[in-house]
Scaffold this active site. Structure first.
Site, short mmCIF file in Angstrom:
data_model
loop_
_atom_site.label_atom_id
_atom_site.label_comp_id
_atom_site.label_asym_id
_atom_site.label_seq_id
_atom_site.Cartn_x
_atom_site.Cartn_y
_atom_site.Cartn_z
N ASP A 199 -1.58 -0.37 -4.28
CA ASP A 199 -2.99 -0.06 -4.04
C ASP A 199 -3.84 -0.52 -5.23
OD1 ASP A 199 -3.04 2.26 -1.61
OD2 ASP A 199 -1.20 2.06 -2.75
N LYS B 137 5.11 8.35 -7.72
CA LYS B 137 5.68 9.26 -6.71
C LYS B 137 7.17 9.51 -6.98
CE LYS B 137 5.71 9.26 -1.58
NZ LYS B 137 5.74 8.19 -0.56
N LYS C 181 0.83 -1.21 0.00
CA LYS C 181 0.00 0.00 0.00
C LYS C 181 0.87 1.27 0.00
CE LYS C 181 -3.02 1.99 3.53
NZ LYS C 181 -2.15 3.15 3.70
N LYS D 232 7.52 0.90 1.46
CA LYS D 232 8.15 0.09 0.39
C LYS D 232 9.51 0.65 -0.02
CE LYS D 232 4.84 1.01 -2.42
NZ LYS D 232 3.93 1.66 -1.49
P1 ADP Z 1 6.12 3.94 0.35
O1 ADP Z 1 7.29 3.79 -0.55
O2 ADP Z 1 5.46 2.63 0.65
O3 ADP Z 1 5.13 4.94 -0.14
P2 ADP Z 1 8.03 5.13 2.15
O4 ADP Z 1 9.11 4.13 2.15
O5 ADP Z 1 8.22 6.38 1.37
O6 ADP Z 1 6.64 4.46 1.77
O7 ADP Z 1 7.76 5.47 3.68
C1 ADP Z 1 6.86 6.48 4.09
C2 ADP Z 1 7.42 7.17 5.32
O8 ADP Z 1 7.43 6.27 6.42
C3 ADP Z 1 8.85 7.68 5.14
O9 ADP Z 1 8.95 8.95 5.69
C4 ADP Z 1 9.69 6.68 5.93
O10 ADP Z 1 10.84 7.27 6.47
C5 ADP Z 1 8.73 6.25 7.03
N1 ADP Z 1 9.00 4.88 7.52
C6 ADP Z 1 9.05 3.75 6.78
N2 ADP Z 1 9.30 2.67 7.56
C7 ADP Z 1 9.42 3.14 8.82
C8 ADP Z 1 9.68 2.53 10.10
N3 ADP Z 1 9.87 1.21 10.25
N4 ADP Z 1 9.74 3.37 11.20
C9 ADP Z 1 9.55 4.70 11.07
N5 ADP Z 1 9.30 5.33 9.92
C10 ADP Z 1 9.22 4.57 8.81
MG MG Z 2 7.65 4.69 -2.39
#
Ligand code: ADP
Ligand code: MG
Length: 269
Positions: free
Chosen positions: A128, A41, A10, A15
């Site tokens: 998603d 993104k 999601k 990810k």
């Molecule tokens: P996605 O790629 O799934 O959209 P992201 O990797 O960009 O998500 O993560 C979204 C936010 O959550 C980022 O700011 C990241 O630093 C934070 N984040 C991800 N995993 C963790 C974790 N285990 N603890 C704290 N923050 C996290």
């Molecule tokens: Mg991402």
């Protein structure tokens, strides 16, 4: 032989954070790694390179969509620990199809023969919507890996992804390596889900403030550990995932739960 892994989950679940750190962990194990961001993104590789690299779509637009004018060095950027980075990008907001862009990116990289020179290729894909385009990386993947938390929405998305894996596994050698629980210390809903739809759980990462900070700093946890050795324990989570993948786990072809079944399963009433 290139090991190809597609990370799904999601939006906002972690990810890209997880992908960048797994890619680095694999590089630390001596592997030549390519990470391909397939989320409109286009910030998948941000913590590897420290900036938003030009996307394949940007580059194609510059060249009037002449695919034959694009060279690997136009779209592949070097990141931390030698991990190579690509971003598919997305269409302008509100127009076009993100899934189409993903499909075209995969095709272009194949045509550039960019796939053959890596030990590991990791796709970071939004989960998603798993339409034809967003499912395209599954055509090339040995393993799918799903990032989820302990909440309904991420597990609902996980189940959709599991259904896509099941569908693709009819005609491809794809397996689901399993789930990575992220930003959670509880796993009761994850456990309920895997009881209904059996699959391995490779790791559970709690909410760690330094992981949140890594996004703002544009650094992987491995790079942050160079100046703050107390963060080594965080790197170990990612090294553990990398080692499991390098051991070529059996994985599963999941049976997915029906939507209504999932609502009942994960609800408390
Ligand atoms: P996605 O790629 O799934 O959209 P992201 O990797 O960009 O998500 O993560 C979204 C936010 O959550 C980022 O700011 C990241 O630093 C934070 N984040 C991800 N995993 C963790 C974790 N285990 N603890 C704290 N923050 C996290
Ligand atoms: Mg991402």
């Amino acid at each position: 032989m290139t090991l190809t892994i597609a990370v799904y989950g999601k939006g906002g679940i972690g990810k890209s954070t997880t992908s960048c750190n797994i890619s680095t962990a694999l590089a630390k194990r001596g592997k030549k790694v390519l990470q391909i961001g397939c989320d409109p993104k286009h910030d998948s590789t941000f913590t590897l390179t420290g900036f938003l690299i030009p996307t394949i779509i940007d580059t194609l637009q510059e060249r009037d969509f002449h695919y034959e004018d694009i060279w690997p060095e136009d779209v592949i950027y070097k990141g931390y620990a030698g991990v190579d980075c690509v971003e598919a990008g997305g269409p302008p907001a509100g127009a076009g199809c993100g899934g189409y862009v993903v499909g075209e990116t995969v095709k272009l990289l194949k045509e550039l023969n960019a796939f053959d020179e890596y030990d590991v290729i990791l796709f970071d894909v939004l989960g998603d919507v798993v339409c034809g385009g967003f499912a395209a990386p599954l055509n090339y993947a040995d393993y799918c890996l799903i990032v989820t938390d302990n909440g309904f929405d991420a597990l609902f998305a996980a189940n959709r992804i599991a259904a896509s894996v099941r569908e693709k596994a009819r005609t491809h050698t794809l397996r689901l390596a399993g789930l990575i629980g992220n930003r959670t210390s509880k796993r009761d809903l994850i456990d309920k889900y895997i009881e209904a739809v059996p699959m391995p759980v490779l790791e559970i990462l709690p909410l760690i403030e330094d992981i949140r900070v890594s996004r703002v700093k544009g650094k992987t946890l491995f790079e942050m550990t160079e100046t703050d050795p107390s963060l080594e324990y965080v790197c170990n989570y990612y090294l553990n995932i990398a080692d499991q993948l390098l051991a070529l786990p059996e994985g599963v072809i999941p049976n997915d739960a029906q939507d209504r079944e999932l609502f009942t399963l994960l609800s408390d009433f």
